[in-house]
Design a protein around this motif. Structure first.
Motif, short mmCIF file in Angstrom:
data_model
loop_
_atom_site.label_atom_id
_atom_site.label_comp_id
_atom_site.label_asym_id
_atom_site.label_seq_id
_atom_site.Cartn_x
_atom_site.Cartn_y
_atom_site.Cartn_z
N ALA A 135 36.58 47.16 32.49
CA ALA A 135 36.59 46.79 33.90
C ALA A 135 36.78 45.29 34.07
O ALA A 135 37.56 44.84 34.92
CB ALA A 135 35.29 47.24 34.57
N GLU A 136 36.10 44.51 33.25
CA GLU A 136 36.26 43.06 33.34
C GLU A 136 37.67 42.64 32.94
O GLU A 136 38.28 41.77 33.57
CB GLU A 136 35.23 42.35 32.45
CG GLU A 136 35.30 40.84 32.59
CD GLU A 136 34.30 40.11 31.72
OE1 GLU A 136 34.18 38.88 31.87
OE2 GLU A 136 33.64 40.75 30.88
N ARG A 137 38.22 43.29 31.92
CA ARG A 137 39.57 42.96 31.47
C ARG A 137 40.62 43.29 32.53
O ARG A 137 41.59 42.56 32.71
CB ARG A 137 39.87 43.72 30.17
CG ARG A 137 41.21 43.33 29.55
CD ARG A 137 41.44 44.06 28.24
NE ARG A 137 41.57 45.49 28.42
CZ ARG A 137 40.75 46.39 27.89
NH1 ARG A 137 39.73 46.02 27.15
NH2 ARG A 137 40.95 47.69 28.10
N ASP A 138 40.40 44.40 33.24
CA ASP A 138 41.38 44.85 34.23
C ASP A 138 41.23 44.17 35.58
O ASP A 138 42.07 44.34 36.47
CB ASP A 138 41.25 46.37 34.44
CG ASP A 138 41.67 47.16 33.20
OD1 ASP A 138 42.32 46.57 32.32
OD2 ASP A 138 41.32 48.35 33.12
N LEU A 139 40.18 43.39 35.73
CA LEU A 139 39.87 42.80 37.03
C LEU A 139 41.00 41.93 37.56
O LEU A 139 41.34 41.97 38.75
CB LEU A 139 38.58 41.98 36.90
CG LEU A 139 37.92 41.47 38.17
CD1 LEU A 139 37.58 42.63 39.11
CD2 LEU A 139 36.65 40.71 37.82
N ASP A 140 41.62 41.15 36.70
CA ASP A 140 42.66 40.23 37.15
C ASP A 140 43.93 40.93 37.61
O ASP A 140 44.78 40.31 38.25
CB ASP A 140 43.00 39.24 36.04
CG ASP A 140 41.88 38.25 35.78
OD1 ASP A 140 41.12 37.97 36.73
OD2 ASP A 140 41.75 37.78 34.64
N ASN A 141 44.07 42.22 37.27
CA ASN A 141 45.26 42.96 37.67
C ASN A 141 45.17 43.53 39.08
O ASN A 141 46.14 44.07 39.60
CB ASN A 141 45.52 44.11 36.69
CG ASN A 141 45.81 43.61 35.29
OD1 ASN A 141 46.40 42.55 35.11
ND2 ASN A 141 45.40 44.37 34.29
N LEU A 142 44.00 43.41 39.69
CA LEU A 142 43.80 43.97 41.03
C LEU A 142 44.31 43.01 42.10
O LEU A 142 44.43 41.81 41.88
CB LEU A 142 42.32 44.25 41.27
CG LEU A 142 41.68 45.33 40.39
CD1 LEU A 142 40.22 45.51 40.78
CD2 LEU A 142 42.41 46.65 40.50
N GLY A 143 44.56 43.56 43.27
CA GLY A 143 45.03 42.74 44.39
C GLY A 143 43.90 42.18 45.23
O GLY A 143 44.15 41.67 46.32
N ALA A 144 42.68 42.27 44.75
CA ALA A 144 41.54 41.76 45.51
C ALA A 144 41.58 40.24 45.58
O ALA A 144 42.27 39.57 44.80
CB ALA A 144 40.24 42.22 44.85
N GLY A 145 40.84 39.69 46.53
CA GLY A 145 40.78 38.24 46.68
C GLY A 145 40.01 37.59 45.54
O GLY A 145 39.24 38.24 44.82
N ASN A 146 40.21 36.29 45.38
CA ASN A 146 39.57 35.57 44.28
C ASN A 146 38.05 35.60 44.37
O ASN A 146 37.36 35.70 43.36
CB ASN A 146 40.06 34.12 44.25
CG ASN A 146 41.51 34.01 43.81
OD1 ASN A 146 42.00 34.87 43.08
ND2 ASN A 146 42.19 32.96 44.24
N SER A 147 37.53 35.51 45.58
CA SER A 147 36.07 35.51 45.73
C SER A 147 35.49 36.88 45.35
O SER A 147 34.44 36.95 44.70
CB SER A 147 35.67 35.15 47.16
OG SER A 147 36.20 36.09 48.09
N GLU A 148 36.20 37.96 45.73
CA GLU A 148 35.74 39.30 45.36
C GLU A 148 35.80 39.49 43.85
O GLU A 148 34.90 40.07 43.24
CB GLU A 148 36.58 40.37 46.06
CG GLU A 148 36.31 40.55 47.54
CD GLU A 148 37.03 39.53 48.39
OE1 GLU A 148 37.81 38.72 47.82
OE2 GLU A 148 36.83 39.53 49.62
N LYS A 149 36.88 38.99 43.23
CA LYS A 149 37.00 39.11 41.78
C LYS A 149 35.89 38.34 41.07
O LYS A 149 35.31 38.82 40.09
CB LYS A 149 38.36 38.59 41.32
CG LYS A 149 39.53 39.49 41.68
CD LYS A 149 40.84 38.89 41.17
CE LYS A 149 42.03 39.75 41.54
NZ LYS A 149 43.31 39.18 41.06
N ALA A 150 35.60 37.14 41.56
CA ALA A 150 34.55 36.33 40.94
C ALA A 150 33.19 37.01 41.06
O ALA A 150 32.41 37.04 40.09
CB ALA A 150 34.51 34.95 41.58
N MET A 151 32.92 37.57 42.23
CA MET A 151 31.65 38.26 42.42
C MET A 151 31.58 39.52 41.56
O MET A 151 30.55 39.79 40.93
CB MET A 151 31.48 38.62 43.90
CG MET A 151 30.12 39.21 44.24
SD MET A 151 28.77 38.06 43.96
CE MET A 151 29.05 36.91 45.31
#
Length: 201
Positions: A135-151
């Motif tokens: 899940a952490e590895r795939d996180l950057d491939n999502l279209g979510a915002g940077n703040s959501e990804k960081a959280m």
């Protein structure tokens, strides 16, 4: 519920209903009610504008309100959903968490607490750790915002650290996963993890 989360769940529900019924068109109001979606007033119109011709093959727009609009999923839309799930059973489990009673395979307490029969044994600990790493590895491939990804990353890292502990606090891990899952545009990462928690002993 944020717009990206609504759009993602709407498309998943549309794909599932298309695959498990004879309907080619599904009403927005029907999907919203059945799967407990909570869009703002303009989101049905917005999703139609965003995805008609791409994830939606066609949108039948009528004059008596957005709830009466009907959507037909495209091959591209179905491929997008199928890329995130192993099969229809996994989709059913995901949607069942949104709509208690959709399937007997989903514990109705799954979104309000840990299923009563769940035990985090050594096999499941190892699987959970692997799924959190993915899940952490795939996180950057999502279209979510940077703040959501960081959280989401913070929640995932915390859950992973607890999962690797000798006596992992399952309730805290579940809470962290739930918090991450509720972030806009993030939910698709946690389908397999949630399914793991929903399995019996």
């Amino acid at each position: 519920m944020e717009y990206d989360d609504f759009a993602e769940r709407f498309l998943i529900a549309l794909h599932f209903e298309t695959e498990t019924s004879t309907k080619q068109y599904l009403g927005a109001g029907e999907l919203i009610k059945k799967y407990n979606l909570t869009p703002r007033a303009n989101w049905v119109s917005r999703i139609a504008d965003d995805w008609e011709g791409s994830y939606f093959r066609d949108v039948s727009k009528v004059l008596n309100g957005y709830d009466a609009w009907s959507f037909r999923i495209s091959a591209s839309g179905s491929r997008k959903v199928e890329a995130e799930f192993r099969d229809l059973n996994e989709i059913r489990e995901f949607l069942g968490a949104m709509q208690p009673g959709l399937t007997e395979q989903v514990d109705s307490s799954a979104w309000t607490g840990i299923p009563s029969q769940f035990v985090l044994n050594e096999v499941r600990k190892a699987e959970l750790s692997t799924l959190l790493i993915k899940a952490e590895r795939d996180l950057d491939n999502l279209g979510a915002g940077n703040s959501e990804k960081a959280m989401a990353r913070a929640y995932i890292v915390a859950a992973k650290a607890l999962a690797d502990a000798p006596d992992p606090p399952v309730d805290i891990i579940w809470d962290l996963i739930g918090r991450a899952n509720n972030l806009a545009g993030i939910a698709s990462l946690f389908v397999s993890i949630i399914a793991l928690f929903q399995t019996a002993t």
